[in-house]
Design a protein around this motif. Structure first.
Motif, PDB file in Angstrom:
ATOM      1  N   UNK A 216      52.628  46.888  28.351  1.00 36.90           N
ATOM      2  CA  UNK A 216      52.684  45.424  28.442  1.00 36.90           C
ATOM      3  C   UNK A 216      52.486  44.928  29.874  1.00 36.90           C
ATOM      4  N   UNK A 217      52.489  45.834  30.832  1.00 40.65           N
ATOM      5  CA  UNK A 217      52.358  45.449  32.237  1.00 40.65           C
ATOM      6  C   UNK A 217      50.892  45.387  32.637  1.00 40.65           C
ATOM      7  N   UNK A 218      50.467  44.216  33.141  1.00 46.28           N
ATOM      8  CA  UNK A 218      49.108  44.006  33.632  1.00 46.28           C
ATOM      9  C   UNK A 218      49.217  43.716  35.133  1.00 46.28           C
ATOM     10  N   UNK A 219      48.863  44.693  35.937  1.00 41.69           N
ATOM     11  CA  UNK A 219      49.016  44.578  37.380  1.00 41.69           C
ATOM     12  C   UNK A 219      47.646  44.445  38.039  1.00 41.69           C
ATOM     13  N   UNK A 220      47.473  43.375  38.830  1.00 42.27           N
ATOM     14  CA  UNK A 220      46.201  43.088  39.490  1.00 42.27           C
ATOM     15  C   UNK A 220      46.403  43.095  41.002  1.00 42.27           C
ATOM     16  N   UNK A 221      45.499  43.742  41.721  1.00 45.38           N
ATOM     17  CA  UNK A 221      45.533  43.749  43.186  1.00 45.38           C
ATOM     18  C   UNK A 221      44.117  43.561  43.707  1.00 45.38           C
ATOM     19  N   UNK A 222      43.937  42.879  44.852  1.00 45.41           N
ATOM     20  CA  UNK A 222      42.596  42.814  45.460  1.00 45.41           C
ATOM     21  C   UNK A 222      42.237  44.148  46.077  1.00 45.41           C
ATOM     22  N   UNK A 223      40.967  44.352  46.378  1.00 48.62           N
ATOM     23  CA  UNK A 223      40.535  45.680  46.833  1.00 48.62           C
ATOM     24  C   UNK A 223      41.124  46.058  48.179  1.00 48.62           C
ATOM     25  N   UNK A 224      41.563  45.074  48.957  1.00 48.09           N
ATOM     26  CA  UNK A 224      42.193  45.370  50.237  1.00 48.09           C
ATOM     27  C   UNK A 224      43.688  45.103  50.222  1.00 48.09           C
TER      28      UNK A 224
END
Length: 355
Positions: A216-224
């Motif tokens: 259920x966890x949707x984790x988003x990070x930018x490439x830097x």
């Protein structure tokens, strides 16, 4: 290149009943909690973004560094079919310097009867940044405990379940609240959206907490990503293309969107991956006593400026009180100064060697 503002202009005419909820929607609703709703929305009041737009235009809009874009986001969301008429309620805002807590949250009711709980990220207050640092300890930070209590209170209002999200510290709060809530509440959680938020503390058995919300966890990070790599972050995350560089990639308005999804890239860039490996190795070797000394010393220096935030007041205070800042540093116990120098030296050496 398109971002969440462009997404609202392009996709805003599609109600949630016509196009399913997606991660980009999760970021937009997470960012709405960054707005200062205090003078436009009472804690016991329910209103829509469309109804609140004009009152909010007369208020200080944001507590972060994205003021102009936050107002644009609210304007576009209020004018859209997708979000304009969603009931917004249960707004809370608590800034407690004595308890070192900065916490705010709100809840939106979606057309299918589910809810979206949005936790505010770090604002510009010194206490907010101090609390972020306190998340490195085994004891939950006050905002984390407040987030869990808030989720448990409002989740009962949504028999269909709730989605939980936030950007920056708000993402950390979303994960912590969902993972530590009582079983009845946790069973109602449909999804958790962590948008470049720091991970949970390694001193809390973070991996066991992540397992409670697995799938259920949707984790988003930018490439830097830098912020999203702090502490024990989730093992699985989606890397998003950003048009900014360095730490400014943390700005959610720099994240690129194509159609109903973020523009994805295969992996973190080299600097971000290196920071992740270096910081996690360094932090693993620093006990809680040393962490406390480092954090308290840094914020004693900040406090010497007599400022309560990192805005213009902080820099003016720094210019007016160089002696006070120097005294704050000199006032640290010599043994503690050596420990701080050693800790920072170790981190620097690891970074130079790329360990």
């Amino acid at each position: 290149m398109s971002n969440i503002l462009d997404y609202l202009q392009w996709r805003g005419d599609l109600p949630l009943t016509a196009a399913p909820f997606c991660g980009v929607d999760g970021l937009i609703l997470s960012q709405l909690s960054m707005l200062r709703w205090e003078n436009a929305l009472a804690p016991d009041q329910t209103a829509t973004p469309r109804e609140l737009l004009e009152p909010m235009k007369r208020q200080p809009v944001s507590v972060g560094f994205t003021t102009d874009n936050d107002l644009k986001l609210l304007t576009l969301a209020a004018g859209s079919e997708r979000f304009g008429t969603l009931p917004l309620a249960d707004y809370v805002h608590d800034l407690d310097e004595a308890a070192e807590m900065q916490f705010a949250a709100l809840t939106l009711r979606l057309p299918d009867g589910t809810g979206f709980v949005s936790f505010r990220g770090t604002d510009s207050s010194l206490v907010g940044w101090k609390e972020d640092c306190n998340m490195a300890f085994s004891k939950p930070a006050p905002a984390q405990e407040a987030a869990r209590a808030y989720l448990q209170r409002v989740a009962a209002n949504f028999p269909g379940g709730v989605r939980v999200g936030g950007h920056s510290k708000g993402g950390n709060l979303a994960m912590y609240a969902a993972a530590t809530a009582d079983e009845a509440t946790r069973a109602r959680v449909l999804a958790v959206y962590n948008n470049d938020g720091p991970g949970l503390s390694d001193r809390m058995d973070a991996q066991a907490l992540y397992e409670r919300i697995t799938g259920r966890l949707h984790s988003y990070v930018p490439q830097g990503s830098i912020v999203g790599m702090l502490l024990s972050h989730p093992d699985e995350y989606i890397v998003v293309k950003s048009r900014s560089v360095g730490i400014m990639q943390h700005d959610p308005y720099s994240w690129q969107v194509l159609g109903p999804d973020f523009v994805r890239v295969p992996a973190l860039n080299r600097d971000s991956a290196r920071f992740d490996a270096t910081f996690r190795k360094w932090l693993a070797g620093v006990d809680e006593a040393d962490r406390a000394v480092l954090i308290d010393t840094v914020f004693n220096v900040f406090s010497a400026t007599r400022s309560r935030n990192f805005g213009r007041e902080f820099w003016a205070g720094l210019a007016r009180n160089p002696g006070a800042v120097l005294a704050a540093i000199q006032g640290v116990d010599p043994a503690d100064r050596k420990r701080i120098a050693r800790m920072l030296g170790d981190l620097g050496a690891m970074a130079i060697k790329g360990q």
